[in-house]
Design an enzyme around this catalytic site. Structure first.
Site, PDB file in Angstrom:
ATOM      1  N   HIS A 158      61.312  -8.523 112.835  1.00 37.29           N
ATOM      2  CA  HIS A 158      60.561  -7.360 112.344  1.00 37.29           C
ATOM      3  C   HIS A 158      61.566  -6.327 111.835  1.00 37.29           C
ATOM      4  O   HIS A 158      62.424  -5.883 112.565  1.00 37.29           O
ATOM      5  CB  HIS A 158      59.698  -6.759 113.463  1.00 37.29           C
ATOM      6  CG  HIS A 158      58.425  -7.518 113.698  1.00 37.29           C
ATOM      7  ND1 HIS A 158      57.232  -6.904 113.951  1.00 37.29           N
ATOM      8  CD2 HIS A 158      58.162  -8.838 113.689  1.00 37.29           C
ATOM      9  CE1 HIS A 158      56.286  -7.822 114.089  1.00 37.29           C
ATOM     10  NE2 HIS A 158      56.827  -9.006 113.950  1.00 37.29           N
ATOM     11  N   TYR A 211      52.279   1.875 115.911  1.00 41.48           N
ATOM     12  CA  TYR A 211      52.291   2.885 116.975  1.00 41.48           C
ATOM     13  C   TYR A 211      51.424   4.031 116.470  1.00 41.48           C
ATOM     14  O   TYR A 211      51.764   4.671 115.469  1.00 41.48           O
ATOM     15  CB  TYR A 211      53.716   3.388 117.226  1.00 41.48           C
ATOM     16  CG  TYR A 211      54.615   2.391 117.940  1.00 41.48           C
ATOM     17  CD1 TYR A 211      55.193   1.332 117.257  1.00 41.48           C
ATOM     18  CD2 TYR A 211      54.893   2.531 119.304  1.00 41.48           C
ATOM     19  CE1 TYR A 211      56.029   0.428 117.908  1.00 41.48           C
ATOM     20  CE2 TYR A 211      55.733   1.632 119.962  1.00 41.48           C
ATOM     21  CZ  TYR A 211      56.295   0.584 119.257  1.00 41.48           C
ATOM     22  OH  TYR A 211      57.117  -0.310 119.907  1.00 41.48           O
ATOM     23  N   PRO A 216      57.051   1.870 129.115  1.00 41.00           N
ATOM     24  CA  PRO A 216      57.127   0.748 128.169  1.00 41.00           C
ATOM     25  C   PRO A 216      57.315   1.110 126.700  1.00 41.00           C
ATOM     26  O   PRO A 216      57.791   0.275 125.932  1.00 41.00           O
ATOM     27  CB  PRO A 216      55.786   0.030 128.361  1.00 41.00           C
ATOM     28  CG  PRO A 216      54.876   1.034 128.961  1.00 41.00           C
ATOM     29  CD  PRO A 216      55.735   1.956 129.768  1.00 41.00           C
ATOM     30  N   LYS A 267      62.195  -1.110 125.941  1.00 45.81           N
ATOM     31  CA  LYS A 267      63.619  -1.161 126.298  1.00 45.81           C
ATOM     32  C   LYS A 267      63.910  -1.962 127.572  1.00 45.81           C
ATOM     33  O   LYS A 267      65.058  -2.317 127.830  1.00 45.81           O
ATOM     34  CB  LYS A 267      64.159   0.266 126.475  1.00 45.81           C
ATOM     35  CG  LYS A 267      64.460   0.957 125.166  1.00 45.81           C
ATOM     36  CD  LYS A 267      65.792   0.511 124.590  1.00 45.81           C
ATOM     37  CE  LYS A 267      65.990   0.893 123.145  1.00 45.81           C
ATOM     38  NZ  LYS A 267      65.602  -0.120 122.159  1.00 45.81           N
ATOM     39  N   TYR A 297      65.757   2.079 118.495  1.00 48.75           N
ATOM     40  CA  TYR A 297      64.769   1.003 118.653  1.00 48.75           C
ATOM     41  C   TYR A 297      65.432  -0.366 118.506  1.00 48.75           C
ATOM     42  O   TYR A 297      65.155  -1.286 119.281  1.00 48.75           O
ATOM     43  CB  TYR A 297      63.663   1.185 117.604  1.00 48.75           C
ATOM     44  CG  TYR A 297      62.395   0.394 117.873  1.00 48.75           C
ATOM     45  CD1 TYR A 297      61.268   1.008 118.409  1.00 48.75           C
ATOM     46  CD2 TYR A 297      62.305  -0.964 117.567  1.00 48.75           C
ATOM     47  CE1 TYR A 297      60.101   0.297 118.645  1.00 48.75           C
ATOM     48  CE2 TYR A 297      61.145  -1.687 117.805  1.00 48.75           C
ATOM     49  CZ  TYR A 297      60.044  -1.050 118.342  1.00 48.75           C
ATOM     50  OH  TYR A 297      58.891  -1.755 118.575  1.00 48.75           O
TER      51      TYR A 297
HETATM   52  C1  DHB Z   1      55.347  -4.385 123.224  1.00 51.92           C
HETATM   53  C2  DHB Z   1      55.564  -3.502 124.247  1.00 51.92           C
HETATM   54  C3  DHB Z   1      56.166  -2.311 123.983  1.00 51.92           C
HETATM   55  O1  DHB Z   1      56.398  -1.441 124.959  1.00 51.92           O
HETATM   56  C4  DHB Z   1      56.544  -1.949 122.710  1.00 51.92           C
HETATM   57  O2  DHB Z   1      57.091  -0.742 122.480  1.00 51.92           O
HETATM   58  C5  DHB Z   1      56.333  -2.825 121.691  1.00 51.92           C
HETATM   59  C6  DHB Z   1      55.735  -4.052 121.953  1.00 51.92           C
HETATM   60  C7  DHB Z   1      54.680  -5.680 123.491  1.00 51.92           C
HETATM   61  O3  DHB Z   1      54.349  -5.950 124.653  1.00 51.92           O
HETATM   62  O4  DHB Z   1      54.446  -6.424 122.549  1.00 51.92           O
END
Ligand code: DHB
Length: 397
Positions: A74, A202, A291, A295, A383
């Protein structure tokens, strides 16, 4: 039963398995134990985004050959807010990317690679405590599936045993760590549908955040911000789709049967200590991030790359300098990742009781990021992940 090894590793998650792999490449023997069975380890659903450095470690050291073929690169994400869509182009801004490859697939690759290499990897062996941290022979006291006592004596003990680590106490004593709780959680679903977009979305709305992620061409992962006490059965499937649709206005979501629901609580934690004597903690045992930004596993990999190099120097050349420096070196990245996860979380989620000022300020913050080249680069750099210390050594091998 008592056994001896060079490095005793508690936990067959990404950190423990990868560490045993990187040690083996240096000719250092280890034993890995986990209280769970192989199937549970390989099927538990966790996050799905790998930083570029994580992918390089997994492929360049032969830990996973499937990341690049089965995973998907990605090159950006979509940020949505205030009725607009903005793309953060990772490749254009920082020349790096991430890979969508679920954590349980990483684990399948690592378990297969370790077993093929003849690793002493023991499932259903539960560590109870770690003793003698400040001697030359620390020990793991454990129990096997049949209730028999197992004692593993080693030169080094590594706790890679997750957020409920039993090794942590031997390292931090009663001191604990730095801690932050958040007033929200994610309601997560897995559904059978094609991806709704090429990249992850997001999305910030006045009602809260949503993340449209993916798992494969047929299975998608989606989350929306909820109260931490939400029951997984609180909503019907139709209600879940209503909420998700309302949280991503302007985008049509591809819907399908929901096969799994869970609620993920948000916490930030960093243990005050990562090492005492010959006992070390890594990954979730030493730190937890909320989450947003994915990370968690990437940080565990970064710890382990660093630690494997330090243990190589210590155990093969009696050079203690990298091992002594390990906690301080690891801590620098850990706090950068803590900050990034906290920042992404607060920038995108709606605080309970947020008023119009809070709302307008948040939109101002999001605009500051997406409307500036350096703002986009700041997000993209964090990221996709900062360079990995210790990687040079692991690739050279
Ligand atoms: C996923 C989880 C995340 O915290 C994130 O920022 C992006 C993707 C996931 O579980 O796909």
């Amino acid at each position: 039963m008592s056994t001896c090894t060079r490095v005793a590793i508690i936990g067959a998650g990404p950190a423990g398995l990868l560490l045993s792999h990187l040690l083996d490449r240096q000719g250092i023997e280890s034993i890995v134990i986990d209280s769970r069975g192989r199937e549970e380890i390989e099927t538990t659903i966790r996050a799905g985004i790998l930083e570029q450095g994580t992918v390089e470690v997994l492929t360049d050291t032969g830990a996973s050959h499937r990341v690049r073929s089965a995973g998907q690169m990605h090159e950006g994400i979509e940020l949505r807010f205030d009725g607009e869509s903005h793309r953060i182009d990772f490749t254009a801004t920082v020349g790096r990317a991430v890979w969508l490859y679920p954590q349980h697939e990483v684990l399948k690759d690592l378990v297969a690679a370790r077993l093929a290499a003849g690793q002493d990897l023991r499932f259903h062996v539960t560590a109870e405590r770690v003793e003698d941290a400040e001697t030359d022979r620390p020990k793991v006291i454990a129990t096997d599936f049949d209730g028999n006592r197992v004692i593993i004596e080693a030169e080094i003990v590594v706790g890679a045993d997750g957020s409920r680590s039993v090794a942590r106490e031997a390292v931090t004593g009663t001191y604990g760590g730095y801690f932050r709780e958040y007033p929200f959680a994610w309601f997560g679903i897995l559904c059978e549908a094609p991806p709704s977009a090429e990249e992850l979305i997001y999305s910030n709305t006045p009602d809260g955040f949503a993340l449209i992620s993916q798992r494969s061409p047929e299975v998608q992962r989606m989350y929306f911000q909820c109260d931490p006490d939400t029951d997984t059965e609180a909503y019907s499937d139709a209600q879940l789709w209503d909420i998700l649709r309302s949280r991503v206005p302007g985008r049509t979501l591809k819907e399908g049967p929901i096969s799994k629901r869970d609620v993920l609580r948000f916490r930030s934690f960093v243990a005050h200590e990562m090492r005492r004597g010959r006992v070390v903690i890594v990954g979730d045992a030493a730190h937890t991030v909320p989450p947003t930004g994915a990370k968690g596993m990437n940080l565990a990999v970064a710890d382990v790359v660093l630690l494997s190099e330090a243990l190589g120097a210590f155990l093969l050349q009696a050079d203690e300098s990298l091992f002594n420096a390990f906690p301080e070196t690891a801590r620098k990245r850990i706090w950068k990742a803590q900050h990034f996860s906290w920042w992404m979380t607060n920038m995108l989620h709606v605080q309970p009781g947020a008023d119009d000022f809070d709302r307008m300020r948040q939109i101002g913050e999001l605009r500051t990021v997406v409307e500036s080249e350096s703002g986009r680069a700041y997000l993209a750099e964090a990221y996709t992940g900062w360079p990995l210390n210790g990687m040079e050594h692991n690739v050279r091998q």
